[in-house]
Enzyme design. Sequence first.
Site, PDB file in Angstrom:
ATOM      1  CD  GLU A 159      -2.454  -1.436   2.624  1.00  0.00           C
ATOM      2  OE1 GLU A 159      -2.565  -0.716   3.332  1.00  0.00           O
ATOM      3  OE2 GLU A 159      -3.455  -2.539   1.915  1.00  0.00           O
TER       4      GLU A 159
ATOM      5  CD  GLU B 280      -3.862  -6.032   2.998  1.00  0.00           C
ATOM      6  OE1 GLU B 280      -4.602  -4.936   3.986  1.00  0.00           O
ATOM      7  OE2 GLU B 280      -2.716  -6.322   3.171  1.00  0.00           O
TER       8      GLU B 280
END
Length: 393
Positions: A203, A310
């Site tokens: 991320e 995810e």
Amino acid sequence: MKLKWFLLPALLIILFLFSQCENKPSPLDRDVSLVDPNATTQTRALFMNLDHIRHNHTLFGHQDALAYGVHWRNDEPGRSDVFEVTGSYPGVYGWEIGDIELGASENLDNVNFDQMRGWIREGYERGGVITISWHMNNPATGGDAWNVEDDHHAVTKILHDGELHENFKNWLDTFVEFANSLVAFPGTENEHLIPVIFRPYHENTGSWFWWGADHCTPEEYKKLWRFTVEYLRDEKGVHNLLWAYSPAGNAADSEETYFNRYPGDDYVDIIGFDDYGSVRQPYQLERFTNRIRTIVNFAEARNKIPAITETGYETIPDPQWWTGTLLHALDHDSTTRRIAYVLVWRNSNNATDRQNHYYTPYPGHPSADDFIEFRNHPLIVFENDLSDIYTIP
Ligand code: BMA
């Protein structure tokens, strides 16, 4: 009986054809170029088989699946919320090693590392896929991975400041040791290191972690990633890793954002993305399917494997979420169907950990029936449906 003379050439032709059959390369026996040219056989096989399976199936994964569930923790071997609802373990097991760098015996979510090693082995020996993330503490401040206030330029420092650089290498060494301790079938002829899809510095296009977008330049991020690959692979000889790059969801909206911080084709095996925003109400399903399609296209153009590294809808408040949202997107069209796996986040234990922080149902949860329907869909693969993916056919 004597062989008739005119049968001899026919026999030779048949023998020749047989020998050709044997030498014919299997469709999987192609020249894959991994980040690590010396990757172990099983690591290579994992890549090749995932790349093959994804044309017809998508593996389902769950973070911390064997360690705890919403209503149980650590106590009963064999437990898993996914198993208890569907009768199968997930096909992919996600694990998290944050705090290993401190020499701690447990990770940041209180999962004991020795037990984790055991669960990793258990899932792998049953045929599952292992992936590891690392919410590494901030090496410049000693705070956690989210410690980003008063920017401390941690990435710049660990790359250039002599002392911090050495400390950072010591931190990486803790993972080297862990990766080398993941041994399958110990004491048997088949003893080997367990292949891991390693997913560090994730991320990174957001700014909530110290390696995030506001805290280092794209060049610094790439340098950090490449340094990590080269240190582990070349200096420390870790050869059981596939490397997964997984920026935040919005990076999958455009080529420019996705590749802005991408470390390069020589440093990445799995092209992924993490997306929570578009799969919860108000749904932005068109955006989610577009992102999956984009990731599949990015990966295929580079001979990489695409994955949703995810996702999930915390507490799954929509009882039809599994088929109505997730499967709807995965099964949307011939391109979305080629994503290799999707991993949902952990089922935090309600009594000892964060409350209402779970991503799969437990028995009796309102979305349990729909989760079973999702699991039974021909596109979706749980551990029970997996054949051997660790042998090169
Ligand atoms: C986050 C949350 C945290 C957890 C971290 C690492 O997304 O689940 O509670 O500590 O992941 O697993």
